[in-house]
Design a protein around this motif. Structure first.
Motif, short mmCIF file in Angstrom:
data_model
loop_
_atom_site.label_atom_id
_atom_site.label_comp_id
_atom_site.label_asym_id
_atom_site.label_seq_id
_atom_site.Cartn_x
_atom_site.Cartn_y
_atom_site.Cartn_z
N ASP A 189 92.54 71.16 45.81
CA ASP A 189 93.51 72.14 45.29
C ASP A 189 94.16 71.62 44.01
O ASP A 189 94.39 72.38 43.06
CB ASP A 189 94.58 72.42 46.35
CG ASP A 189 94.02 73.20 47.52
OD1 ASP A 189 92.91 73.75 47.39
OD2 ASP A 189 94.69 73.25 48.57
N ALA A 190 94.50 70.32 43.99
CA ALA A 190 95.10 69.76 42.78
C ALA A 190 94.12 69.83 41.61
O ALA A 190 94.51 70.09 40.46
CB ALA A 190 95.51 68.31 43.04
N LEU A 191 92.82 69.62 41.90
CA LEU A 191 91.81 69.72 40.84
C LEU A 191 91.74 71.15 40.31
O LEU A 191 91.63 71.35 39.09
CB LEU A 191 90.45 69.30 41.40
CG LEU A 191 89.27 69.43 40.43
CD1 LEU A 191 89.47 68.55 39.21
CD2 LEU A 191 87.95 69.07 41.12
N LEU A 192 91.82 72.15 41.18
CA LEU A 192 91.79 73.55 40.71
C LEU A 192 92.99 73.86 39.83
O LEU A 192 92.87 74.56 38.81
CB LEU A 192 91.75 74.49 41.91
CG LEU A 192 90.44 74.53 42.70
CD1 LEU A 192 90.58 75.40 43.95
CD2 LEU A 192 89.31 75.08 41.82
N SER A 250 82.90 71.50 26.00
CA SER A 250 83.29 70.26 25.32
C SER A 250 84.65 69.78 25.81
O SER A 250 84.89 68.58 25.96
CB SER A 250 83.32 70.50 23.81
OG SER A 250 82.05 70.86 23.33
N GLY A 251 85.57 70.73 26.08
CA GLY A 251 86.91 70.36 26.49
C GLY A 251 86.95 69.69 27.85
O GLY A 251 87.88 68.92 28.14
N PHE A 252 85.97 69.96 28.69
CA PHE A 252 85.98 69.37 30.03
C PHE A 252 85.13 68.10 30.11
O PHE A 252 84.86 67.61 31.20
CB PHE A 252 85.48 70.39 31.07
CG PHE A 252 86.55 71.34 31.49
CD1 PHE A 252 87.54 70.97 32.38
CD2 PHE A 252 86.59 72.63 30.97
CE1 PHE A 252 88.52 71.86 32.75
CE2 PHE A 252 87.57 73.52 31.34
CZ PHE A 252 88.56 73.13 32.23
N ARG A 253 84.73 67.59 28.97
CA ARG A 253 84.04 66.29 28.98
C ARG A 253 85.03 65.15 29.19
O ARG A 253 84.64 64.05 29.57
CB ARG A 253 83.26 66.11 27.69
CG ARG A 253 82.04 67.05 27.61
CD ARG A 253 81.11 66.70 26.50
NE ARG A 253 79.95 67.60 26.55
CZ ARG A 253 79.58 68.40 25.57
NH1 ARG A 253 80.26 68.41 24.43
NH2 ARG A 253 78.52 69.17 25.69
N ALA A 254 86.30 65.41 28.91
CA ALA A 254 87.34 64.41 29.19
C ALA A 254 87.77 64.55 30.64
O ALA A 254 87.88 65.67 31.17
CB ALA A 254 88.52 64.62 28.26
N PRO A 255 88.06 63.46 31.35
CA PRO A 255 88.40 63.54 32.78
C PRO A 255 89.77 64.17 33.00
O PRO A 255 90.64 64.15 32.12
CB PRO A 255 88.38 62.08 33.24
CG PRO A 255 88.64 61.29 32.00
CD PRO A 255 88.01 62.04 30.87
N LEU A 256 89.94 64.72 34.21
CA LEU A 256 91.22 65.27 34.64
C LEU A 256 91.95 64.21 35.47
O LEU A 256 91.34 63.54 36.31
CB LEU A 256 91.02 66.53 35.49
CG LEU A 256 90.48 67.76 34.76
CD1 LEU A 256 90.11 68.83 35.78
CD2 LEU A 256 91.48 68.30 33.77
N ARG A 257 93.25 64.09 35.23
CA ARG A 257 94.06 63.12 35.97
C ARG A 257 94.61 63.81 37.22
O ARG A 257 95.50 64.65 37.15
CB ARG A 257 95.22 62.62 35.09
CG ARG A 257 96.00 61.47 35.70
CD ARG A 257 95.17 60.22 35.75
NE ARG A 257 95.92 59.07 36.25
CZ ARG A 257 95.39 57.89 36.51
NH1 ARG A 257 94.10 57.69 36.28
NH2 ARG A 257 96.13 56.90 36.97
N ARG A 284 94.11 59.37 39.94
CA ARG A 284 92.73 58.97 39.63
C ARG A 284 92.15 59.93 38.59
O ARG A 284 92.58 61.09 38.50
CB ARG A 284 91.86 58.95 40.88
CG ARG A 284 91.78 60.30 41.57
CD ARG A 284 90.67 60.30 42.62
NE ARG A 284 90.91 59.35 43.67
CZ ARG A 284 91.54 59.63 44.80
NH1 ARG A 284 92.05 60.85 44.98
NH2 ARG A 284 91.70 58.73 45.73
N ASP A 285 91.25 59.42 37.80
CA ASP A 285 90.55 60.24 36.80
C ASP A 285 89.30 60.82 37.44
O ASP A 285 88.45 60.08 37.97
CB ASP A 285 90.16 59.40 35.58
CG ASP A 285 91.38 59.02 34.74
OD1 ASP A 285 92.39 59.76 34.82
OD2 ASP A 285 91.33 57.99 34.04
N ILE A 286 89.19 62.15 37.39
CA ILE A 286 88.03 62.84 37.95
C ILE A 286 87.32 63.56 36.81
O ILE A 286 87.92 64.38 36.11
CB ILE A 286 88.43 63.83 39.04
CG1 ILE A 286 89.10 63.10 40.20
CG2 ILE A 286 87.22 64.62 39.54
CD1 ILE A 286 89.54 63.99 41.34
N LEU A 287 86.05 63.23 36.63
CA LEU A 287 85.26 63.83 35.58
C LEU A 287 84.49 65.01 36.17
O LEU A 287 83.72 64.85 37.13
CB LEU A 287 84.28 62.81 35.00
CG LEU A 287 83.49 63.26 33.75
CD1 LEU A 287 84.44 63.55 32.61
CD2 LEU A 287 82.48 62.19 33.35
#
Length: 866
Positions: free
Chosen positions: A459-462, A509-516, A520-523
């Motif tokens: 859910d946090a990732l969404l 291209s914008g989602f090539r950087a990981p999400l915090r 933790r960093d999730i790619l």
């Protein structure tokens, strides 16, 4: 205060409503009791008639119907015994005969008056059964004589073959070779004629058998003098005695065949006439008795129905009288109360009702006056509450409207608002002659994140994904979450068809950087499908459908890809949906089945196991290959249910094989990545082994290399499986991106080499060298090797020189039913020997009879020898 009553209240003795209604209902009760007595009398007569039908007539009908079935059962047992004699069929025949005469005895006990008819039928039944037993006895004699005849022919074949071998040791064996050759040819023709006669049983086949027998006798007479010199006169006399024995057995068999034909005709005619006599003599009278009894019951029931109808009319009449009297006595007070109520409803809160009427109506008038007083007070309070409530409703309506149109997790517009927005955007675009682009996107492998880290992280990732999507799309773009991990972005008020493609590239291209997320960093990566109106659709639902089809195509191309809609994609999507629906119905209807392809060791020829292969024969279409529907099952989630069914069915099959003498039987089952992602897979596997009381080595799981590359949870599941003793095999090695280095790292016990690696071997030296090298590497790593797709005998011979390998393919055996595997295992040694040692000569000058592999029919341990 206005007074609506015109008549003053008069005191005195008054009956209340209860008294008036009590008198009326007493009258109705008297009528009911009288009518009930008449109806009960007629109904009791109907019940007695039905009881007599059930206890006396229905049993007769059942027994009479059973007699015809008993005759048919006896006839079936006789014909089955004649076709294939066995103790089991003979037992069934005796049981059928006993059941037939027991049914006749039962009918006689139930209907003593029919003793004469039953005696005649018993005589006919005894004659019919006597014919059946005679037919069976003659058939048994014929079978014994045929067995003697085959034995004599086998002895002749051995005697001629032995004599020929001894004669071949003489200095000049050519003297009698021609005589032996003709004897062997005629003997072969005689055995072939006997087999033809056994198969067809026709008169032509019998004539051919007699002619062939005579021809064999002529050959004996022709070469008698020559054979008397070698191997000798005594040998010739034995040969002639066997020939005479064959002719005598042949005469007896043909005579029995004629007798069996005549008896079968009589038995068939008797089997047709006896049921007709049973029906006319026993079943028909019993059925007529049931019909007559039922008619009597119907008459009694009709009489009861008439009595009930009369009772109903009387009750209605009494009820009408009581109702009229009650209405007259209470109408006037009720009218006064009605007028006062109407005035109160019009807002005249000061209206009151004067007392009068029955005690109940007077009490009701007092209650009305109290109610009017309280309503006046409540009106003032209601006005104040109404104003407060209207304010709350307006506030709550705004909140509910927002919740109805927005996703509570991401605060983005939901599917409902998205469709409404698209409809407005399409109408506006048609007026302005503009384009509307729709980008559908979802997160690649989002399920893996959910399964690996849990739904809280998912859910946090969404939420993080939605926030970044807002930044990438810009404040003017409409963004919505349709459900799960599927989002849409609309491109409006544009005439450039490339603008949607540009937006898609920016998002990827914008989602090539990981999400915090959660420290933790999730790619993550996204797949995107694009559709545009009016080129691809003119309605909102059709536009979303087109972009979804493009999205599905983008995911099929790989991660982080963009696909533009074409009409062919929609056709593919509809076909996939139809196939998925058919597959769901097939799973519910148990249309799927398993077949098993044997795996044979080239070292000693024993069957080491079988691979379970899934088959689907559609009831509403042609057969569907596993390659077509497995991918659909994985995408729809049906693979979990199908996989559990396959595992349980295969386990039941291997347990049956072991119980039938295939002691070390093993079954190989293909496992999908989606099954491994199921946290309960290891527990389910253990439960299946326990339920069928199987050791762990009875099942081997086959996985492709991609199954080992999904996540840490998958590797952990495979580690637990391997530690539990269940074997793991790397399937389809040699296709895709399989690497040799993976063989040393994966927790596997066996490698299955794909058919593509040996398709050209041994004709192609390059293919032969490559396959031999891979097999050698596997052996050096201590891994078992199974070669799939072996379809030619020369491939078997070549593989025999590659060390200990198991083979699987059409040359060894096609997929067969589970029940046939034990028989195949018992015959696999001889099958492999026949394949490796044919009479033709090998291409390099070596004969096929020469040893090619270390195959020894007597080798191998006691365990697993079949």
């Amino acid at each position: 205060m206005p007074d609506l009553a015109r008549n003053p209240f008069k005191s005195g003795l008054r009956l209340g409503l209860a008294g008036r209604l009590g008198i009326g209902f007493s009258l109705i009760a008297v009528v009911l009791l009288l009518g009930h007595s008449a109806a009960q009398r007629d109904m009791r007569a109907a019940i007695e008639t039905l009881r007599e039908t059930r206890t006396a007539q229905v049993p007769l009908t059942r027994v009479a119907d059973a007699l015809t079935y008993r005759v048919a059962a006896f006839d079936r047992a006789v014909l089955a015994e004649v076709r294939s004699p066995s103790d089991e069929v003979r037992t069934l025949l005796g049981e059928a005969e006993d059941a037939l005469f027991a049914s006749l005895d039962s009918y006689a006990d139930l209907r003593p008056s029919a003793a004469a008819e039953i005696a005649g039928l018993r005589a006919e039944a005894e004659e019919h059964t006597r014919l059946g037993w005679s037919l069976i006895d003659i058939g048994a004699k014929r079978q014994a004589e045929l067995a003697d005849m085959r034995g004599v022919l086998d002895g002749l074949a051995r005697r001629v073959s032995t004599a020929f071998g001894q004669n071949a040791q003489l200095p000049d064996p050519a003297l009698t070779r021609r005589a032996y050759a003709e004897l062997e040819v005629e003997l072969g023709r005689l055995r072939s004629a006997l087999n033809d006669y056994l198969v067809s049983g026709s008169g032509d086949a019998g004539s051919a058998l007699v002619a062939t027998t005579r021809s064999f006798g002529k050959v004996i007479a022709k070469h008698r003098d020559e054979l008397a010199r070698s191997p000798g006169r005594a040998w010739v006399e034995l040969l002639e005695e066997d020939y005479a024995r064959i002719r005598e057995l042949q005469r007896q068999v043909l005579q029995h065949d004629a007798t069996i034909s005549a008896l079968r005709d009589r038995f068939t005619e008797s089997g047709l006439q006896l049921p007709l006599r049973l029906d006319a003599t026993l079943a028909a009278p019993a059925s007529r008795a049931v019909v007559e009894s039922t008619g009597s019951a119907a008459d009694a029931a009709s009489s009861a129905e008439s009595a009930i109808s009369r009772l109903t009319y009387l009750v209605l009449a009494a009820t009408l009288l009581v109702s009229l009297a009650t209405i007259i006595t209470i109408t006037r007070p009720v009218r006064r109360l009605t007028q006062a109520t109407r005035a109160l409803a019009e807002g005249r809160r000061r209206v009151r009702v004067s007392p009068g009427g029955s005690a109940e109506l007077e009490e009701l008038g007092e209650a009305f006056n109290q109610m009017a007083e309280r309503l006046a007070i409540a009106d003032e309070q209601a006005f104040r509450h109404r104003q407060e409530l209207e304010h709350r409703v307006r506030t709550r309506t705004r909140k509910l409207t927002h919740l109805a149109n927005h996703d509570p997790l991401t605060e983005l517009p939901n599917r409902r608002l998205a469709f409404n927005h698209l409809r407005r955007a399409l109408r506006s675009a048609r007026r302005r002659d503009e384009l509307v682009g729709l980008i559908s996107l979802d997160i690649d492998n989002f399920k893996v994140v959910n399964d690996s880290f849990g739904h809280i992280v998912g859910d946090a990732l969404l939420r993080g994904f939605a926030e970044r999507l807002r930044l990438l799309a810009g404040p003017r773009r409409f963004i919505a979450r349709l459900g799960g991990d599927e989002f849409v972005v609309s491109i409006e008020r544009t005439e450039d068809p490339e603008e949607a493609l540009g937006m898609a590239e920016r998002i990827i291209s914008g989602f090539r950087a990981p999400l915090r997320i959660g420290g933790r960093d999730i790619l993550v990566s996204v797949s995107i499908g694009i559709a545009q109106a009016p080129e691809h659709a003119t309605e909102a639902a059709d536009l979303v459908r087109a972009s979804d089809a493009a999205l599905f195509h983008a995911k099929a191309l790989g991660r982080s890809r963009t696909a533009l809609f074409t009409p062919a994609l929609l056709e593919d999507s509809e076909a996939r949906f139809a196939l998925e629906q058919s597959l769901r119905r097939a799973v519910d209807a148990r249309e799927l089945r398993l077949v098993y392809q044997p795996q044979v060791s080239l070292v000693d020829g024993r069957t080491t196991g079988a691979e379970a292969l899934l088959r689907w024969k559609r009831t509403d279409g042609p057969p569907v290959t596993a390659g077509e529907f497995i991918a659909i099952a994985e995408q729809s989630g049906l693979i979990i249910e199908i996989g559990e069914w396959v595992l349980e069915t295969a386990a039941a099959a291997v347990a049956d094989w072991r119980g039938r003498g295939f002691d070390d039987a093993c079954v190989a089952v293909n496992v999908s990545v989606h099954q491994l992602l199921d946290n309960l897979f290891v527990d389910k596997l253990a439960r299946v082994l326990e339920d069928f009381e199987l050791p762990a080595d009875a099942i081997e799981l086959e996985l492709t290399e991609t199954a080992f590359q999904t996540s840490a949870s998958t590797i952990e599941a495979l580690r637990l499986v391997r530690e539990g003793g269940v074997g793991l095999a790397l399937d389809d090695f040699g296709t895709g991106y399989s690497s040799l280095i993976s063989l040393s790292r994966l927790p596997i016990r066996r490698v299955k080499i794909d058919r593509s690696l040996i398709a050209e071997a041994p004709a192609s030296q390059r293919a032969e060298s490559l396959a031999r090298s891979i097999i050698g590497v596997c052996h050096n790593l201590g891994l078992g090797v199974t070669v799939e797709g072996v379809e030619r005998p020369e491939q078997l011979a070549w593989l025999g020189g590659c060390g200990p390998v198991d083979v699987q393919g059409f040359v060894i055996g096609r997929p067969i039913d589970a029940a046939d595997i034990p028989a195949f295992a018992r015959a696999s040694r001889r099958l492999l020997a026949d394949l490796l040692q044919p009479e033709a000569e090998h291409a390099d000058g070596r004969r096929w009879g020469d040893p090619i592999v270390p195959f020894r029919p007597g080798s191998g341990s006691g365990k697993g020898r079949h």
